[in-house]
Every structure is written in C-alpha cells, then in structure tokens.
Design a protein around this motif. Structure first.
Motif, PDB file in Angstrom:
ATOM      1  N   LYS A 250       0.117   4.925  -2.185  1.00  0.00           N
ATOM      2  CA  LYS A 250       0.210   6.285  -1.684  1.00  0.00           C
ATOM      3  C   LYS A 250       1.215   7.099  -2.489  1.00  0.00           C
ATOM      4  O   LYS A 250       0.979   8.252  -2.822  1.00  0.00           O
TER       5      LYS A 250
ATOM      6  N   ARG B  67       0.811  -1.220   0.000  1.00  0.00           N
ATOM      7  CA  ARG B  67       0.000   0.000   0.000  1.00  0.00           C
ATOM      8  C   ARG B  67       0.843   1.268   0.000  1.00  0.00           C
ATOM      9  O   ARG B  67       0.362   2.326  -0.403  1.00  0.00           O
ATOM     10  N   LYS B  68       2.082   1.184   0.429  1.00  0.00           N
ATOM     11  CA  LYS B  68       2.958   2.357   0.368  1.00  0.00           C
ATOM     12  C   LYS B  68       3.128   2.821  -1.075  1.00  0.00           C
ATOM     13  O   LYS B  68       3.241   4.014  -1.331  1.00  0.00           O
TER      14      LYS B  68
END
Length: 70
Positions: free
Chosen positions: A66, A62-63
């Motif tokens: 972002k 998920r980084k």
C-alpha cells in the motif's frame, strides 16, 4: 478452516507464505528479513503455515504494498 475477523481483513490466500513471496519485491529488505525470521521461528517451534500468526505477517507485509503504491 475458519479464520477470525482480523484474518478476514486480509484477502484470504490459500498459502499466506506464497502471498508474501508474490509481494516481496515491494517490501524493504530489512522488513522482509524480519518477516522471514519470524515465520521460520514460528514453523520451527511447531507452528503451521496457516496459523493466525502467519496471516499477521501477511497483513504486515501488505502494508508495504500500500505504501509503495501511494
């Protein structure tokens, strides 16, 4: 099923592997291959697909979402 506080930082998915698959197009190929290898090795050694280690891989994945968005 109870998850620790680090896991609650991730919006809980019923299946973290499916969640990774949904965002895979945001993840650089090298990182996606690394995540895949780590999950494969974990499962091959007797781990389950909802173990904390799999959620750790989801947090890592998920980084990139972002970063891709901003």
């Amino acid at each position: 099923m109870r998850h620790n506080s680090k896991e609650s930082d991730v919006v809980m998915a019923n299946n973290p592997i499916q969640e990774i698959a949904k965002i895979a197009h945001h993840i650089p190929l090298v990182a996606l291959q690394d995540i895949n290898n780590r999950i494969r090795d974990h499962l091959a050694s007797g781990g389950k697909d909802d173990d904390p280690y799999i959620f750790q891989q989801l947090r890592y994945a998920r980084k990139f979402v972002k970063e891709d968005a901003g």
